[in-house]
Design a protein around this motif. Structure first.
Motif, short mmCIF file in Angstrom:
data_model
loop_
_atom_site.label_atom_id
_atom_site.label_comp_id
_atom_site.label_asym_id
_atom_site.label_seq_id
_atom_site.Cartn_x
_atom_site.Cartn_y
_atom_site.Cartn_z
N VAL A 10 46.45 38.82 40.05
CA VAL A 10 45.75 38.78 41.33
C VAL A 10 44.32 39.25 41.11
CG1 VAL A 10 45.68 39.69 43.68
CG2 VAL A 10 47.88 39.26 42.58
N ASP A 11 43.35 38.42 41.47
CA ASP A 11 41.94 38.80 41.37
C ASP A 11 41.56 39.60 42.60
OD1 ASP A 11 41.66 37.44 38.97
OD2 ASP A 11 41.16 35.56 39.99
N LEU A 12 41.10 40.84 42.39
CA LEU A 12 40.70 41.69 43.51
C LEU A 12 39.20 41.55 43.75
CD1 LEU A 12 42.71 44.92 42.69
CD2 LEU A 12 43.28 43.12 44.30
N ILE A 13 38.83 41.49 45.00
CA ILE A 13 37.43 41.41 45.40
C ILE A 13 37.08 42.76 46.00
CG2 ILE A 13 35.77 40.24 46.85
CD1 ILE A 13 37.65 37.82 46.81
N ASP A 14 36.11 43.47 45.40
CA ASP A 14 35.78 44.83 45.84
C ASP A 14 35.12 44.87 47.21
OD1 ASP A 14 36.86 45.98 43.60
OD2 ASP A 14 34.98 45.91 42.48
N ASP A 17 36.65 43.51 53.01
CA ASP A 17 37.13 44.53 53.94
C ASP A 17 38.38 43.99 54.62
OD1 ASP A 17 37.25 46.87 55.38
OD2 ASP A 17 35.75 46.25 56.85
N ILE A 18 39.54 44.35 54.12
CA ILE A 18 40.79 43.81 54.66
C ILE A 18 41.09 44.42 56.02
CG2 ILE A 18 43.27 43.65 54.28
CD1 ILE A 18 42.66 43.54 51.28
#
Length: 51
Positions: A10-14, A17-18
């Motif tokens: 899973v590529d996380l995007i910093d 804003d979830i």
């Protein structure tokens, strides 16, 4: 069938804003109030004896 979740990449995007820290209904605008700057309204509503 795909593998277990531990093997999934899973590529996380910093900057994503979830969930926000505060929601819009925690502020006055969420309850239908005008913006947070009440200066004009307070000056208009001040009593006449305040001069």
């Amino acid at each position: 069938m795909s593998g277990p979740d531990e093997d999934r990449v899973v590529d996380l995007i910093d900057d994503l804003d979830i969930l926000p820290d505060t929601t819009s209904d925690e502020h006055g605008t969420g309850w239908g109030d005008a913006d947070d700057d009440n200066t004009a309204r307070l000056l208009e509503d001040r009593p006449p004896h305040w001069g």
